[in-house]
Enzyme design. Structure first.
Site, PDB file in Angstrom:
ATOM      1  N   ASP A   1      38.786  25.519 107.194  1.00 29.30           N
ATOM      2  CA  ASP A   1      39.786  25.202 106.168  1.00 29.30           C
ATOM      3  C   ASP A   1      41.172  25.680 106.597  1.00 29.30           C
ATOM      4  OD1 ASP A   1      39.427  27.919 105.846  1.00 29.30           O
ATOM      5  OD2 ASP A   1      38.782  27.815 103.763  1.00 29.30           O
TER       6      ASP A   1
ATOM      7  N   GLU B   1      35.706  38.875 109.830  1.00 33.92           N
ATOM      8  CA  GLU B   1      37.124  38.703 110.114  1.00 33.92           C
ATOM      9  C   GLU B   1      37.919  39.957 109.773  1.00 33.92           C
ATOM     10  OE1 GLU B   1      40.875  35.639 109.231  1.00 33.92           O
ATOM     11  OE2 GLU B   1      38.864  35.167 108.493  1.00 33.92           O
TER      12      GLU B   1
ATOM     13  N   ASP C   1      33.680  24.298 107.066  1.00 35.39           N
ATOM     14  CA  ASP C   1      33.994  25.159 105.924  1.00 35.39           C
ATOM     15  C   ASP C   1      33.886  24.393 104.614  1.00 35.39           C
ATOM     16  OD1 ASP C   1      34.499  27.717 106.860  1.00 35.39           O
ATOM     17  OD2 ASP C   1      36.615  27.332 107.267  1.00 35.39           O
TER      18      ASP C   1
ATOM     19  N   GLU D   1      32.605  31.643 102.264  1.00 33.81           N
ATOM     20  CA  GLU D   1      33.171  32.991 102.259  1.00 33.81           C
ATOM     21  C   GLU D   1      32.619  33.796 101.088  1.00 33.81           C
ATOM     22  OE1 GLU D   1      37.406  32.913 102.245  1.00 33.81           O
ATOM     23  OE2 GLU D   1      37.574  31.674 104.046  1.00 33.81           O
TER      24      GLU D   1
END
Length: 272
Positions: A52, A190, A91, A123
């Protein structure tokens, strides 16, 4: 330095788990269009992420939030037409899975049916457990994503390193274990401390792919436009630029402009 244990004609989710078991590092880059994906796949990358981050890189938005499911499907289907070997992970964009597991499944099914993609990425941890479980029941592979989660940027308020404090680090480790137990085939970490990322990678049987998470994980991912130096204002510590295409492309465009205006282009050999 690790060496390849096995040659793969096609990379699958099973391949990545085997690579971790064989201590072979996993390479992962982004792509959003046919031409770039063709080059990346031909080079031998293991995984392409249709991220994304297209919201930033391709559309110029400040965050990843504005990109829609339809736009992600467009980018992913373009990438799929180019690849022959690598695994393509797509994503799920903001607003297509949080808080509604039925919508999450519908979004994931659209990705798989309309793009030909191989897996989806979401996520979050325990907060999206139901969405992940429901997607997995349909036989759709899921990659998790913890640490800095850009879709939650307004919650964090900053892009700084996550999980430096003990409480957040503890939750990250718990979430990582939960994602593995739910059935995720891999996990992106991340911008977390390298020591913590290594601990997580060593505690899981599924591969952990890092971005700004040190070398102790099972693989690395970067945004292709960043590592090629096509972007030049984004300079995080974890980014290594392998080329300076911003400068090279700018110089090429200027040369083209000069050649057109001076009637140097086209010359006699470049016309019919």
């Amino acid at each position: 330095m690790s060496v390849a244990k096995k040659q793969y004609k096609r990379i699958t989710v099973k391949s990545l788990i085997e690579m971790k078991a064989n201590k072979e590092k996993i390479s992962m880059l982004t792509a959003y269009d046919y031409t770039m994906a063709k080059i990346v796949d031909t080079a031998g990358i293991d995984v392409i992420l249709v991220g994304d981050s297209a919201s930033n890189v391709m559309a110029g938005h400040e965050t990843t939030l504005p990109i829609t499911l339809d736009q992600m499907i467009y980018h992913a289907s373009s990438v799929i037409r180019a690849i022959e070997r690598c695994l393509v992970v797509v994503d799920l964009p903001f607003g297509t899975y949080q808080g509604n597991s039925k919508q999450a499944l519908e979004s994931a099914i659209r990705i798989m049916k309309e793009t030909g993609g191989h897996a989806v990425k979401l996520e979050g941890g325990s907060e999206i457990e139901q969405s992940i479980s429901r997607i997995l029941t349909a036989g759709i592979p899921v990659m998790g994503h913890l640490g800095l989660t850009p879709q939650s940027i307004y919650k964090f308020g900053t892009y700084t390193v996550r999980a430096k404090e003990e409480a957040e680090a503890k939750k990250l480790k718990e979430d990582a274990k939960q994602l593995e137990e739910l059935g995720c085939f891999a996990l992106v970490l991340e911008k977390v401390p390298a020591k913590l990322a290594q601990e997580v990678a060593e505690s899981l049987t599924i591969p952990v792919i890092g971005i700004g998470a040190g070398s102790g994980v099972d693989g690395q991912v970067l945004v292709t436009h960043d590592m090629l130096g096509m972007t030049h204002e984004f300079n995080p510590r974890f980014l290594r630029r392998y080329l300076d295409l911003y400068t090279e492309m700018t110089n090429a465009f200027k040369q083209y402009i000069d050649d057109v205006k001076s009637v140097d282009f086209p010359n006699e050999k470049e016309q019919y």
